[in-house]
Design a protein around this motif. Sequence first.
Motif, PDB file in Angstrom:
ATOM      1  N   HIS A   2       0.827  -1.203   0.000  1.00  0.00           N
ATOM      2  CA  HIS A   2       0.000   0.000   0.000  1.00  0.00           C
ATOM      3  C   HIS A   2       0.859   1.249   0.000  1.00  0.00           C
ATOM      4  CE1 HIS A   2       1.135  -0.979   4.018  1.00  0.00           C
ATOM      5  NE2 HIS A   2       0.731   0.160   4.473  1.00  0.00           N
ATOM      6  N   VAL A   6       0.064   5.368  -0.165  1.00  0.00           N
ATOM      7  CA  VAL A   6       0.598   6.313   0.823  1.00  0.00           C
ATOM      8  C   VAL A   6       1.310   7.452   0.102  1.00  0.00           C
ATOM      9  CG1 VAL A   6       2.305   6.569   2.674  1.00  0.00           C
ATOM     10  CG2 VAL A   6       0.776   4.592   2.660  1.00  0.00           C
ATOM     11  N   LYS A  31       8.752  11.342   8.152  1.00  0.00           N
ATOM     12  CA  LYS A  31       9.193  10.540   9.300  1.00  0.00           C
ATOM     13  C   LYS A  31       8.369   9.273   9.342  1.00  0.00           C
ATOM     14  CE  LYS A  31      10.232  14.455  12.379  1.00  0.00           C
ATOM     15  NZ  LYS A  31      11.695  14.423  12.449  1.00  0.00           N
ATOM     16  N   PRO A  34       8.567   2.125  12.611  1.00  0.00           N
ATOM     17  CA  PRO A  34       8.292   0.741  12.194  1.00  0.00           C
ATOM     18  C   PRO A  34       6.863   0.294  12.492  1.00  0.00           C
ATOM     19  CG  PRO A  34      10.095   0.819  13.813  1.00  0.00           C
ATOM     20  CD  PRO A  34       9.606   2.211  13.645  1.00  0.00           C
ATOM     21  N   LEU A  35       6.182   0.982  13.418  1.00  0.00           N
ATOM     22  CA  LEU A  35       4.804   0.597  13.737  1.00  0.00           C
ATOM     23  C   LEU A  35       3.783   1.432  12.956  1.00  0.00           C
ATOM     24  CD1 LEU A  35       5.089  -0.072  17.559  1.00  0.00           C
ATOM     25  CD2 LEU A  35       4.485  -1.743  15.808  1.00  0.00           C
ATOM     26  N   SER A  36       4.236   2.105  11.928  1.00  0.00           N
ATOM     27  CA  SER A  36       3.308   2.881  11.096  1.00  0.00           C
ATOM     28  C   SER A  36       2.605   1.970  10.104  1.00  0.00           C
ATOM     29  CB  SER A  36       4.066   3.950  10.322  1.00  0.00           C
ATOM     30  OG  SER A  36       4.934   3.338   9.372  1.00  0.00           O
ATOM     31  N   GLY A  37       3.160   0.787   9.880  1.00  0.00           N
ATOM     32  CA  GLY A  37       2.589  -0.097   8.867  1.00  0.00           C
ATOM     33  C   GLY A  37       3.132   0.195   7.479  1.00  0.00           C
ATOM     34  N   VAL A  38       4.087   1.109   7.407  1.00  0.00           N
ATOM     35  CA  VAL A  38       4.639   1.493   6.110  1.00  0.00           C
ATOM     36  C   VAL A  38       6.141   1.245   6.127  1.00  0.00           C
ATOM     37  CG1 VAL A  38       5.083   3.475   4.616  1.00  0.00           C
ATOM     38  CG2 VAL A  38       2.817   3.149   5.600  1.00  0.00           C
ATOM     39  N   PRO A  83       9.484  -3.752  17.246  1.00  0.00           N
ATOM     40  CA  PRO A  83       8.047  -3.605  16.982  1.00  0.00           C
ATOM     41  C   PRO A  83       7.221  -4.812  17.418  1.00  0.00           C
ATOM     42  CG  PRO A  83       9.328  -3.483  14.917  1.00  0.00           C
ATOM     43  CD  PRO A  83      10.305  -3.563  16.034  1.00  0.00           C
ATOM     44  N   LEU A 104       3.920   8.460  10.981  1.00  0.00           N
ATOM     45  CA  LEU A 104       3.820   8.448   9.520  1.00  0.00           C
ATOM     46  C   LEU A 104       3.529   9.910   9.178  1.00  0.00           C
ATOM     47  CD1 LEU A 104       3.796   6.713   6.986  1.00  0.00           C
ATOM     48  CD2 LEU A 104       1.378   6.357   7.321  1.00  0.00           C
ATOM     49  N   LEU A 105       4.586  10.705   9.166  1.00  0.00           N
ATOM     50  CA  LEU A 105       4.406  12.146   9.128  1.00  0.00           C
ATOM     51  C   LEU A 105       5.082  12.800   7.941  1.00  0.00           C
ATOM     52  CD1 LEU A 105       5.196  13.053  12.855  1.00  0.00           C
ATOM     53  CD2 LEU A 105       2.943  13.006  11.788  1.00  0.00           C
TER      54      LEU A 105
ATOM     55  N   SER B  35       2.261  16.977   9.535  1.00  0.00           N
ATOM     56  CA  SER B  35       0.907  16.439   9.416  1.00  0.00           C
ATOM     57  C   SER B  35       1.025  14.956   9.081  1.00  0.00           C
ATOM     58  CB  SER B  35       0.139  17.170   8.321  1.00  0.00           C
ATOM     59  OG  SER B  35       0.775  16.950   7.082  1.00  0.00           O
ATOM     60  N   LEU B  38      -0.992  10.558   5.595  1.00  0.00           N
ATOM     61  CA  LEU B  38      -2.259  10.210   4.955  1.00  0.00           C
ATOM     62  C   LEU B  38      -3.338  11.250   5.258  1.00  0.00           C
ATOM     63  CD1 LEU B  38      -2.172   6.373   5.625  1.00  0.00           C
ATOM     64  CD2 LEU B  38      -1.967   7.510   3.426  1.00  0.00           C
ATOM     65  N   SER B 154      -3.511   0.726   7.973  1.00  0.00           N
ATOM     66  CA  SER B 154      -2.959   2.082   7.822  1.00  0.00           C
ATOM     67  C   SER B 154      -3.993   3.115   7.397  1.00  0.00           C
ATOM     68  CB  SER B 154      -1.822   2.075   6.797  1.00  0.00           C
ATOM     69  OG  SER B 154      -0.745   1.315   7.279  1.00  0.00           O
ATOM     70  N   VAL B 180       1.269  -4.186  13.693  1.00  0.00           N
ATOM     71  CA  VAL B 180       0.534  -2.958  13.374  1.00  0.00           C
ATOM     72  C   VAL B 180      -0.967  -3.242  13.329  1.00  0.00           C
ATOM     73  CG1 VAL B 180       0.228  -1.117  11.680  1.00  0.00           C
ATOM     74  CG2 VAL B 180       2.511  -2.031  12.123  1.00  0.00           C
TER      75      VAL B 180
END
Lengths: 122, 274
Positions: A2, A6, A31, A34-38, A83, A104-105, B35, B38, B154, B180
């Motif tokens: 995904h 993103v 930024k 590892p726990l962002s899922g990305v 993670p 996930l910034l 921000s 997503l 996500s 996750v």
Amino acid sequence: MHELSVCQNLVMQVERIARERNARVSSITIKIGPLSGVEAALVEQAYPLAVAGTCLSAARLIIDSLPVRVHCGVCQKDSVAAPNRMLCAHCGDWRTELLSGDELLLSSVELSRDPIAEVALQ
Amino acid sequence: MCQMCGCSLPGTEHVVHGTSSHPHQSGHEHLEVLSHLLAVNDEAAAHNRSHLDMHGVLAINFMSSPGAGKTSLLEATIRRLRSQYRISVVEGDLATENDAQRIRAQGVPAIQITTGNACHLDASMLHGALHDIALADVDLLFIENVGNLVCPASFDLGQHRDVVLLSVPEGDDKPEKYPVMFRAADLVLITKAELLEHIPEFDLQRARGSLQKIASAVPVLELSARRETGMDAWIDWLHAQKLANDSRIAAREPVIHQHAHAIGAAAEVRAGAD
């Protein structure tokens, strides 16, 4: 996979900023924890596909990878964790709170004014 | 000189919380954004949530690997709840209307979203489906996400709760393999519990231990949708979430909405369910 979605979301957001400020984007800093899922490596692969044909096609992507850090609710200490093993490194308890690692910034963008466009606007 | 970045502007007043901008003399500007990556999806999700809240709908997002039993769970749940709540279902799959047809056979409307090759639902896909649902006639909206333990975690859809299914044949260590996804859960359901007697490798204690390794204190329930055992605790959980969501909505100012939404195809879908 995904990461392309993103990146497409990222492109929409940065295009909006570039339009609002009437500027060109030279680099984008994000930024990722590892726990962002990305996955950072997959974002790097997907990014050129997402920016192709957009006003960001020349913008460089900078990825800032962050560690997983937890705060222990039992011994009250902070530690770095994996993670899939988010136990306190000091006392081993599982009742920890995530301090960082799911980020996930969109952190920042470098903009440059296009002198020709500025003149055209005036 | 600015203490934050060393640029030549006086003070740090130009560094505001959230977004700050440093125009430099060279025509270059460093813009702090901070921000969510997503954010575009999040805006659509917030929009969906305001639609749902306006009509007092509780939306639950079901996530699991393919074949963990999401549709069977929905069928059994609908049988238990259809006399008490008005239920609608949104089905996400890469292809086919099969799951939506199974749900319609239970007498409730179902909208099928086929994602093509996309591995997850996103907020704009759900938004498209919400246009086809008469939300004023719905109490519970079940969203069956694409079977996948990675990507759906996500993307916020605008749901109020996330339920993650872990079926017995998958193995008891799934939470630590997919941290996750399992950390996103408000409730973990261990499904196909009727297989526990045939699959001794699956240990309920180890499954709970696997959730502890990812620091999750989420409630865990076991059930069998096929035998309809263990359903009471699950149904009680749903009732409790509905009540909690209703009070949350009642305690807040009503959501003011910017535009009217068509619900064109809803009548047709409902007719298909009869």
